[in-house]
Design a protein around this motif. Structure first.
Motif, PDB file in Angstrom:
ATOM      1  N   GLU A 123      65.185  36.722 -10.737  1.00 21.30           N
ATOM      2  CA  GLU A 123      64.137  36.653 -11.759  1.00 21.30           C
ATOM      3  C   GLU A 123      62.736  36.653 -11.155  1.00 21.30           C
ATOM      4  O   GLU A 123      61.754  36.628 -11.886  1.00 21.30           O
ATOM      5  CB  GLU A 123      64.324  35.389 -12.611  1.00 21.30           C
ATOM      6  N   LEU A 124      62.648  36.686  -9.837  1.00 26.23           N
ATOM      7  CA  LEU A 124      61.342  36.604  -9.185  1.00 26.23           C
ATOM      8  C   LEU A 124      60.728  37.959  -8.871  1.00 26.23           C
ATOM      9  O   LEU A 124      59.509  38.109  -8.885  1.00 26.23           O
ATOM     10  CB  LEU A 124      61.458  35.814  -7.871  1.00 26.23           C
ATOM     11  N   LEU A 125      61.555  38.949  -8.572  1.00 24.06           N
ATOM     12  CA  LEU A 125      61.022  40.154  -7.946  1.00 24.06           C
ATOM     13  C   LEU A 125      60.464  41.174  -8.927  1.00 24.06           C
ATOM     14  O   LEU A 125      59.590  41.948  -8.576  1.00 24.06           O
ATOM     15  CB  LEU A 125      62.099  40.797  -7.070  1.00 24.06           C
ATOM     16  N   GLY A 126      60.951  41.224 -10.149  1.00 27.42           N
ATOM     17  CA  GLY A 126      60.376  42.149 -11.118  1.00 27.42           C
ATOM     18  C   GLY A 126      60.578  43.603 -10.735  1.00 27.42           C
ATOM     19  O   GLY A 126      61.514  43.982 -10.034  1.00 27.42           O
ATOM     20  N   GLU A 127      59.643  44.445 -11.166  1.00 33.38           N
ATOM     21  CA  GLU A 127      59.716  45.887 -10.933  1.00 33.38           C
ATOM     22  C   GLU A 127      59.497  46.196  -9.447  1.00 33.38           C
ATOM     23  O   GLU A 127      58.671  45.563  -8.798  1.00 33.38           O
ATOM     24  CB  GLU A 127      58.637  46.568 -11.785  1.00 33.38           C
ATOM     25  N   PRO A 128      60.246  47.135  -8.840  1.00 30.38           N
ATOM     26  CA  PRO A 128      61.277  48.008  -9.409  1.00 30.38           C
ATOM     27  C   PRO A 128      62.695  47.492  -9.175  1.00 30.38           C
ATOM     28  O   PRO A 128      63.636  48.279  -9.104  1.00 30.38           O
ATOM     29  CB  PRO A 128      61.055  49.303  -8.627  1.00 30.38           C
ATOM     30  N   PHE A 129      62.877  46.180  -9.048  1.00 30.94           N
ATOM     31  CA  PHE A 129      64.175  45.650  -8.656  1.00 30.94           C
ATOM     32  C   PHE A 129      65.196  45.628  -9.791  1.00 30.94           C
ATOM     33  O   PHE A 129      66.360  45.328  -9.560  1.00 30.94           O
ATOM     34  CB  PHE A 129      64.002  44.263  -8.040  1.00 30.94           C
ATOM     35  N   ALA A 130      64.758  45.954 -10.999  1.00 30.42           N
ATOM     36  CA  ALA A 130      65.709  46.106 -12.099  1.00 30.42           C
ATOM     37  C   ALA A 130      66.230  47.538 -12.194  1.00 30.42           C
ATOM     38  O   ALA A 130      67.060  47.839 -13.053  1.00 30.42           O
ATOM     39  CB  ALA A 130      65.057  45.702 -13.416  1.00 30.42           C
ATOM     40  N   GLU A 131      65.760  48.413 -11.310  1.00 26.82           N
ATOM     41  CA  GLU A 131      66.202  49.808 -11.315  1.00 26.82           C
ATOM     42  C   GLU A 131      67.627  49.925 -10.779  1.00 26.82           C
ATOM     43  O   GLU A 131      68.056  49.151  -9.919  1.00 26.82           O
ATOM     44  CB  GLU A 131      65.270  50.654 -10.446  1.00 26.82           C
ATOM     45  N   ALA A 136      62.021  49.925   3.391  1.00 27.36           N
ATOM     46  CA  ALA A 136      60.919  49.508   2.519  1.00 27.36           C
ATOM     47  C   ALA A 136      61.262  48.216   1.791  1.00 27.36           C
ATOM     48  O   ALA A 136      60.411  47.323   1.637  1.00 27.36           O
ATOM     49  CB  ALA A 136      60.594  50.618   1.521  1.00 27.36           C
ATOM     50  N   VAL A 137      62.515  48.086   1.338  1.00 27.33           N
ATOM     51  CA  VAL A 137      62.939  46.843   0.685  1.00 27.33           C
ATOM     52  C   VAL A 137      62.871  45.680   1.673  1.00 27.33           C
ATOM     53  O   VAL A 137      62.409  44.584   1.340  1.00 27.33           O
ATOM     54  CB  VAL A 137      64.364  46.986   0.113  1.00 27.33           C
ATOM     55  N   LYS A 138      63.320  45.915   2.903  1.00 25.01           N
ATOM     56  CA  LYS A 138      63.277  44.860   3.923  1.00 25.01           C
ATOM     57  C   LYS A 138      61.845  44.400   4.177  1.00 25.01           C
ATOM     58  O   LYS A 138      61.574  43.189   4.284  1.00 25.01           O
ATOM     59  CB  LYS A 138      63.895  45.362   5.228  1.00 25.01           C
ATOM     60  N   GLU A 139      60.918  45.335   4.264  1.00 30.17           N
ATOM     61  CA  GLU A 139      59.532  44.961   4.531  1.00 30.17           C
ATOM     62  C   GLU A 139      58.945  44.153   3.380  1.00 30.17           C
ATOM     63  O   GLU A 139      58.192  43.197   3.600  1.00 30.17           O
ATOM     64  CB  GLU A 139      58.714  46.222   4.808  1.00 30.17           C
ATOM     65  N   LEU A 140      59.296  44.514   2.150  1.00 29.52           N
ATOM     66  CA  LEU A 140      58.824  43.731   1.009  1.00 29.52           C
ATOM     67  C   LEU A 140      59.456  42.341   1.007  1.00 29.52           C
ATOM     68  O   LEU A 140      58.767  41.328   0.812  1.00 29.52           O
ATOM     69  CB  LEU A 140      59.132  44.459  -0.298  1.00 29.52           C
ATOM     70  N   ALA A 156      57.832  35.294 -11.805  1.00 25.35           N
ATOM     71  CA  ALA A 156      57.522  36.576 -11.173  1.00 25.35           C
ATOM     72  C   ALA A 156      56.010  36.773 -11.073  1.00 25.35           C
ATOM     73  O   ALA A 156      55.505  37.325 -10.089  1.00 25.35           O
ATOM     74  CB  ALA A 156      58.168  37.714 -11.962  1.00 25.35           C
ATOM     75  N   HIS A 157      55.284  36.296 -12.077  1.00 21.24           N
ATOM     76  CA  HIS A 157      53.820  36.390 -12.046  1.00 21.24           C
ATOM     77  C   HIS A 157      53.250  35.552 -10.902  1.00 21.24           C
ATOM     78  O   HIS A 157      52.309  35.980 -10.218  1.00 21.24           O
ATOM     79  CB  HIS A 157      53.243  35.926 -13.386  1.00 21.24           C
ATOM     80  N   ASP A 158      53.813  34.365 -10.696  1.00 20.84           N
ATOM     81  CA  ASP A 158      53.368  33.520  -9.582  1.00 20.84           C
ATOM     82  C   ASP A 158      53.571  34.237  -8.247  1.00 20.84           C
ATOM     83  O   ASP A 158      52.695  34.210  -7.371  1.00 20.84           O
ATOM     84  CB  ASP A 158      54.139  32.199  -9.562  1.00 20.84           C
ATOM     85  N   LEU A 159      54.730  34.861  -8.103  1.00 23.70           N
ATOM     86  CA  LEU A 159      55.016  35.553  -6.845  1.00 23.70           C
ATOM     87  C   LEU A 159      54.054  36.715  -6.636  1.00 23.70           C
ATOM     88  O   LEU A 159      53.575  36.934  -5.516  1.00 23.70           O
ATOM     89  CB  LEU A 159      56.459  36.051  -6.830  1.00 23.70           C
ATOM     90  N   ASP A 160      53.755  37.455  -7.684  1.00 21.73           N
ATOM     91  CA  ASP A 160      52.792  38.548  -7.556  1.00 21.73           C
ATOM     92  C   ASP A 160      51.457  38.035  -7.025  1.00 21.73           C
ATOM     93  O   ASP A 160      50.814  38.678  -6.190  1.00 21.73           O
ATOM     94  CB  ASP A 160      52.580  39.236  -8.904  1.00 21.73           C
ATOM     95  N   GLY A 161      51.038  36.873  -7.519  1.00 19.33           N
ATOM     96  CA  GLY A 161      49.787  36.301  -7.043  1.00 19.33           C
ATOM     97  C   GLY A 161      49.841  35.936  -5.574  1.00 19.33           C
ATOM     98  O   GLY A 161      48.859  36.110  -4.843  1.00 19.33           O
ATOM     99  N   ARG A 216      55.533  47.110  -2.896  1.00 18.77           N
ATOM    100  CA  ARG A 216      56.301  47.534  -4.072  1.00 18.77           C
ATOM    101  C   ARG A 216      56.170  49.044  -4.278  1.00 18.77           C
ATOM    102  O   ARG A 216      57.139  49.725  -4.638  1.00 18.77           O
ATOM    103  CB  ARG A 216      55.812  46.802  -5.316  1.00 18.77           C
ATOM    104  N   ARG A 217      54.975  49.561  -4.074  1.00 17.64           N
ATOM    105  CA  ARG A 217      54.760  50.998  -4.220  1.00 17.64           C
ATOM    106  C   ARG A 217      55.621  51.772  -3.223  1.00 17.64           C
ATOM    107  O   ARG A 217      56.215  52.801  -3.562  1.00 17.64           O
ATOM    108  CB  ARG A 217      53.284  51.322  -4.016  1.00 17.64           C
ATOM    109  N   ALA A 218      55.694  51.266  -1.992  1.00 14.69           N
ATOM    110  CA  ALA A 218      56.517  51.933  -0.982  1.00 14.69           C
ATOM    111  C   ALA A 218      57.992  51.915  -1.377  1.00 14.69           C
ATOM    112  O   ALA A 218      58.710  52.906  -1.185  1.00 14.69           O
ATOM    113  CB  ALA A 218      56.324  51.259   0.377  1.00 14.69           C
ATOM    114  N   VAL A 219      58.458  50.796  -1.949  1.00 17.04           N
ATOM    115  CA  VAL A 219      59.847  50.715  -2.406  1.00 17.04           C
ATOM    116  C   VAL A 219      60.092  51.719  -3.525  1.00 17.04           C
ATOM    117  O   VAL A 219      61.097  52.441  -3.531  1.00 17.04           O
ATOM    118  CB  VAL A 219      60.181  49.283  -2.875  1.00 17.04           C
ATOM    119  N   ARG A 220      59.182  51.775  -4.481  1.00 13.95           N
ATOM    120  CA  ARG A 220      59.334  52.693  -5.605  1.00 13.95           C
ATOM    121  C   ARG A 220      59.393  54.148  -5.131  1.00 13.95           C
ATOM    122  O   ARG A 220      60.254  54.923  -5.557  1.00 13.95           O
ATOM    123  CB  ARG A 220      58.170  52.488  -6.579  1.00 13.95           C
ATOM    124  N   ARG A 221      58.477  54.529  -4.258  1.00 21.86           N
ATOM    125  CA  ARG A 221      58.437  55.912  -3.778  1.00 21.86           C
ATOM    126  C   ARG A 221      59.710  56.249  -2.999  1.00 21.86           C
ATOM    127  O   ARG A 221      60.283  57.337  -3.147  1.00 21.86           O
ATOM    128  CB  ARG A 221      57.196  56.127  -2.914  1.00 21.86           C
TER     129      ARG A 221
END
Length: 380
Positions: free
Chosen positions: A14-22, A172-176, A253-258, A268-273
């Motif tokens: 529940e912490l990671l958000g997008e794009p981890f629900a993909e 990319a996932v590992k780096e995130l 998830a919002h706290d983690l983004d901060g 996250r962008r690198a993971v998505r791409r």
């Protein structure tokens, strides 16, 4: 297909958000329960190494010749879990904390001697018992802390369904996740024991200082060094780790983004791409046979080709390899295929070419440097 977050420790669900629900394709080539890197599992399809050095893993170690770096909150999750499947893992983690070896408020580090051996070894990964993870259960052939494994262990696969694109995605996932571990471990201490962040660190990573006699003997660090790192929390390590786990579980998830900030957005962008490329690959218009590819002719006349990874190869009929030699990177794929059909009465399908590209047996030609105005050579 499963979601990306299903492949990671449940704490992050529940912490990671997008794009981890993909949704992601399963890594069906990397079969941990029936290790794909054991010689006995190759069923006659093994290829002799061209340099004489075996790449097969040992049944006693599999890929677990690595020591994880566990953040404080994952240690707390292990120690406070009532899951019977983690009982042995809890025992081993508690024993390690009691030993004080590599134990700090932020992390459980690999011992310094382990890191020195790991960094200096050649051909030892997957094979050397001396590098076996302390949380690996040899009799069962599995991990005793799997539900709360670290970023490296969560994202390593010996083979990838998407080939080089799959490796790029999981890297990319590992780096995130590594960034997540760092920020959550620090945030937990800032909330619970900020004085520990202000202290001069006494327990440094393996590369920071030369090893001492206690490191070589596997003994605890000097008392003054340990107390300098832990202060009033010395002797209460389990209590602190449990509190770190509770703190992280209270975050959104919002706290983690901060906490992750701009670095998190970029990661996250690198993971998505990388995910988009792994799921929907496309052939470059021009390809050539990788000049650095490993080539091994087999007794039946077929050929094994390896490129992006020394742990994976693709086998082709010998006649198909001769067709690959026509891909020189000088003209588009469509032109090469038209010539093959006209001159050789043969062709390589889109699916075959795509798999060879994913394995990087076929690669785009190097980009030519743009000439500088006035003919002065390549641009700087």
């Amino acid at each position: 297909m499963a979601e990306l977050r299903d492949a990671l420790p449940p704490l992050y669900r529940e912490l990671l958000g997008e794009p981890f629900a993909e949704e992601i394709p399963p890594e069906s080539k990397a079969t941990c329960s029936a290790c794909a890197m054991l010689e006995r599992g190759c069923q006659g399809s093994a290829v002799a190494p061209v340099d004489g050095r075996s790449r097969f893993f040992s049944p006693d170690t599999k890929c677990c010749t690595f020591h994880p770096r566990l953040p404080n909150y994952l240690l707390g999750a292990i120690l406070t879990s009532d899951d019977p499947a983690l009982a042995e893992g809890r025992r081993r983690v508690a024993a390690r904390i009691a030993s004080r070896v590599g134990v700090s408020p932020e992390w459980l580090h690999p011992p310094r001697t382990f890191t020195l051996l790991y960094d200096s070894a050649r051909g030892a990964f997957g094979r050397a018992r001396g590098l076996r993870c302390p949380f690996y259960e040899a009799d069962a052939g599995g991990c005793t802390i799997w539900a709360h494994r670290d970023a490296v262990c969560s994202t390593y696969f010996c083979k990838y369904v998407a080939g080089a694109d799959g490796r790029r995605f999981w890297t990319a996932v590992k780096e995130l996740l590594s960034l997540v571990e760092i920020q959550l471990a620090r945030a937990a201490l800032l909330e619970l024991a900020p004085d520990l962040l202000d202290r001069e660190p006494g327990l440094r990573p393996a590369s920071a200082t030369p090893v001492g006699p206690e490191d070589i003997d596997g003994a605890a660090p000097p008392e003054e060094e340990y107390l300098a790192a832990w202060g009033a929390w010395a002797g209460r390590e389990v209590e602190l780790y449990a509190a770190c786990d509770a703190y992280v579980r209270s975050l959104s998830a919002h706290d983690l983004d901060g906490l992750l900030g701009l670095d998190g957005r970029l990661a996250r962008r690198a993971v998505r791409r990388a995910l988009d490329t792994a799921r929907s690959p496309s052939l470059p218009p021009v390809l050539r046979l990788d000049p650095g590819a490993t080539i091994a002719w087999l007794p039946d006349g077929s050929v094994a080709l390896g490129s992006y990874s020394e742990l994976e190869a693709v086998a082709l009929p010998g006649a198909a390899y001769r067709l690959l030699a026509r891909f020189t990177g000088d003209e588009p794929i469509s032109t090469v295929r038209a010539r093959l059909r006209a001159e050789e009465h043969a062709d390589l399908s889109d699916d075959v070419l795509l798999e060879l590209y994913r394995q990087r047996v076929l690669v785009p030609p190097p980009r030519r440097a743009a000439a500088r105005p006035g003919g002065g050579g390549p641009a700087p």
